[in-house]
Write a protein that holds these residues in place. Structure first.
Motif, PDB file in Angstrom:
ATOM      1  N   VAL A   1      -3.216 -19.861  -1.640  1.00 42.30           N
ATOM      2  CA  VAL A   1      -2.649 -18.522  -1.500  1.00 42.30           C
ATOM      3  C   VAL A   1      -2.775 -18.135  -0.031  1.00 42.30           C
TER       4      VAL A   1
ATOM      5  N   ARG B   1       1.875  -8.750  -4.436  1.00 45.12           N
ATOM      6  CA  ARG B   1       2.363 -10.031  -3.909  1.00 45.12           C
ATOM      7  C   ARG B   1       1.272 -11.100  -3.966  1.00 45.12           C
ATOM      8  N   ARG B   2       0.015 -10.666  -3.718  1.00 46.47           N
ATOM      9  CA  ARG B   2      -1.091 -11.620  -3.833  1.00 46.47           C
ATOM     10  C   ARG B   2      -1.215 -12.101  -5.270  1.00 46.47           C
TER      11      ARG B   2
ATOM     12  N   GLU C   1       1.483 -14.562  -5.881  1.00 43.47           N
ATOM     13  CA  GLU C   1       1.174 -15.880  -5.314  1.00 43.47           C
ATOM     14  C   GLU C   1       0.163 -16.613  -6.170  1.00 43.47           C
TER      15      GLU C   1
ATOM     16  N   HIS D   1       1.401  -5.086  -1.322  1.00 43.52           N
ATOM     17  CA  HIS D   1       0.579  -6.206  -0.844  1.00 43.52           C
ATOM     18  C   HIS D   1      -0.199  -6.871  -1.976  1.00 43.52           C
TER      19      HIS D   1
ATOM     20  N   SER E   1       1.558 -13.162   3.003  1.00 41.26           N
ATOM     21  CA  SER E   1       2.238 -13.485   1.744  1.00 41.26           C
ATOM     22  C   SER E   1       3.430 -14.377   1.984  1.00 41.26           C
TER      23      SER E   1
END
Ligand SMILES: Nc1ncnc2c1ncn2[C@@H]1O[C@H](COP(=O)(O)OP(=O)(O)O)[C@@H](O)[C@H]1O
Ligand SMILES: [Mg+2]
Lengths: 257, 321
Positions: free
Chosen positions: A91, A160-161, A164, A157, A95
């Protein structure tokens, strides 16, 4: 070549790894391992070389010297894609999802790759039921059930993590490399992500680069401190917290720690 | 870009549909035949042939992000396949089309193995260099007319039957080939294969971190697009009944890129509209002024400015989604 992996053998072992960019040494004789089911946190000031180290483990950056052993085999010379196929999940700090794809499409893409169905030429990719089912289940697991149709670029944010992470998890990785998953997330989001990682702890070994000390001390079994490219100390959270050198050089007078 | 192959878009979006494009071509041909024009079927055939080559290039640029500046090479190889086979007495279409496809695909794959080691501007330069190399090689083939080229022995036959007697026959055939190609490439684009190409274009590092190095996918895309350009070359040689190195010259590659850019790469049908536009400009401005290429240049400049971001991103190889 591959020694029989005993249950105690580390999943990942770095042996005397070194890397320089010209005069700047970003990795200095680093020896470090991640054991099965362990969360190993890597902390250190900005510019210490944490991301560079992750990049070398993932195969994006070639070390100048040293070896990288993963799942009992030497992967030092393997490319990124081949390491990923062997079970290295990464990860990124920044991103790295495909912004124009929706969350569901991103994870379905990962599932198609993981399933080795990338050369299919006739049926539409998004009619791959198995991939879509897998993607939906994984998005639910990481808490993005209501964001499936949202383009990845429009996610926060923290979301998006999580996305991932979902893309990583469909590959059923043998090790997760997480580079500052909490960066840029708000309090509530970082607590959610921490809970998510806590749910993975014990099942997938994790090498966790993180600035957020609350997360590190909540999750880590061991902590390594990287200063100017070198490991200053590796130990349990208690040992590291008590270490004078670390307090001075890195933790400073952060009362919270 | 989207995980789906074709983006939405209102207004004239229907014009990009393969079925609509093929219907319009068929309609134009019907009108041309009905009006008794001798010239129009020729123009329509040529347009469909160039559109075929442009569509294959659009697949490369739009899906894989591979801006080849050497697409005239496989086109020329298809044309030379007809010339050379003809010199040996082979005119059967069942030989010529597979031969043109295979030879051009082989060339594209072989040069691709090397070209794919580069990205962005370097890829453009190296594909151009390979094509120019072939251009000079073709010019040195004295047995096949050297720089001047040579007329082909005869138009392709089907077991002795002359099925391409007129340019109308040829236009029918070219339009059919264009239709089949659009259909196949659209399926390919929507399929996992195309998705990997688009993802590799948008974010190669991410694809690698998922475990896929898209090198082989790109090589296959290059071979397929080259093969289709080869088919276009076979048709072109039959239409002109003459083959020369000029077909492989860099400005042919340039014109194909212009067609692709004019129509946009979001949808394959765009390249067909681009090909039509270039042919129309060629046929109209070309009659008024020797300097029509200047006019074309202005049109291109306008198109690039309007769609600029798309192409410059591609050339830099940094089209991050
Ligand atoms: N590709 C590169 N070329 C030159 N210097 C680099 C490169 N990548 C990182 N660096 C430098 O290496 C040092 C370590 O960077 P990084 O690994 O990103 O640290 P961290 O993740 O610990 O903040 C920084 O000083 C950075 O500027
Ligand atoms: Mg970093």
């Amino acid at each position: 070549m591959a020694e029989p992996a005993s249950p105690q053998a580390p999943v990942l072992a770095l042996e005397r790894l070194s890397k320089s960019f010209g005069a700047l040494t970003v990795t200095r004789d680093v020896t470090l391992d991640v054991r099965p089911a362990e969360v190993h946190a890597l902390i250190g000031p900005n510019g210490a070389g944490k991301t560079s180290l992750i990049a070398q483990i993932a195969g994006a950056l070639a070390p100048d010297a040293g070896r990288i052993l993963f799942a009992g085999a030497d992967v030092t010379r393997l490319g990124m894609a081949r390491r990923a196929r062997r079970g290295l999940g990464r990860v990124f700090q920044i991103s790295n999802v495909v912004g124009a794809f929706t969350s569901l499409e991103n994870v379905a893409l990962a599932a198609i790759v993981a399933g080795g169905r990338t050369f299919r030429c006739w049926r539409p990719a998004l009619s791959d039921r198995a991939a879509l089912e897998q993607a939906r289940a994984m998005l639910e697991r990481v808490g993005l059930a209501d964001r499936m149709a949202t383009p990845a670029a429009a996610l926060s944010h923290g979301e998006r993590r999580a996305l991932e992470l979902a893309m990583c998890l469909v590959q059923e990785p043998k090790l997760l490399l997480l580079d500052e998953p909490m960066a840029g997330t708000g309090r509530a989001e970082s607590e959610r992500l921490t809970a998510l990682l806590a749910g993975l702890k014990g099942r997938i070994p994790i090498l966790l680069v993180e600035h957020d000390m609350a997360t590190v001390f909540a999750l880590a079994d061991r902590i390594s401190v990287l200063i100017s490219g070198a490991i200053a100390i590796t130990g349990t959270p208690e040992t590291v917290r008590a270490d004078a050198v670390v307090r001075q050089a890195y933790l400073g007078d952060e009362e919270a720690v | 870009m989207s995980a789906r192959a074709a983006g939405g878009g209102a207004g004239f979006a229907f014009l990009f549909r393969p079925a609509v494009l093929i219907a319009l071509f068929a309609l134009a041909l019907a009108v041309a035949v009905w009006s008794g024009s001798g010239y129009a079927p020729t123009i329509i055939a040529r347009t469909a042939i160039l559109a075929l080559a442009a569509v294959s290039l659009s697949f490369l640029i739009g899906q894989a992000g591979l801006v080849s500046f050497g697409h005239a090479a496989p086109l020329g190889i298809g044309a030379y396949a007809v010339l050379i086979a003809g010199e040996y007495g082979v005119t059967n279409a069942l030989v010529l089309f597979p031969l043109g496809f295979a030879a051009a695909a082989l060339w594209s794959a072989a040069t691709g193995v090397i070209a794919l080691r580069t990205r962005g501007v370097y890829f453009i330069m190296i594909t151009l260099a390979f094509a120019q190399m072939l251009f000079y090689v073709a010019g040195s083939l004295s047995a096949f007319g050297g720089d001047d080229g040579l007329g082909i022995a005869a138009r392709a036959t089907f077991f002795g039957q002359r099925f391409l007697r007129t340019d109308t026959d040829l236009a029918v055939f070219a339009i059919a080939a264009l239709g089949v190609t659009l259909l196949v490439l659209e399926r390919l684009s929507a399929a996992p294969f195309g998705l990997m190409l688009r993802t590799g274009r948008a974010n190669e590092e991410k694809l690698a971190s998922l475990g896929l190095d898209p090198f082989v996918h790109r090589l296959v895309a290059l071979a397929a697009a080259g093969g289709i350009a080869g088919i276009a070359g076979v048709l072109l040689a039959n239409q002109v009944e003459y083959v020369s190195p000029a077909t492989m010259n860099w400005h042919v590659s340039g014109e194909l890129i212009v067609m692709v850019v004019l129509g946009g790469t979001k949808r394959l049908g765009g390249a067909v509209l681009g090909a039509v536009a270039v042919m129309v400009i060629d046929e109209t401005l070309g009659h008024f002024t020797e300097f029509w290429k200047f006019g074309l240049g202005l049109v291109i400049l306008g198109a690039v400015l309007l769609r600029g971001a798309d192409l410059t991103q591609l050339i830099r190889g940094t089209a991050h989604g």
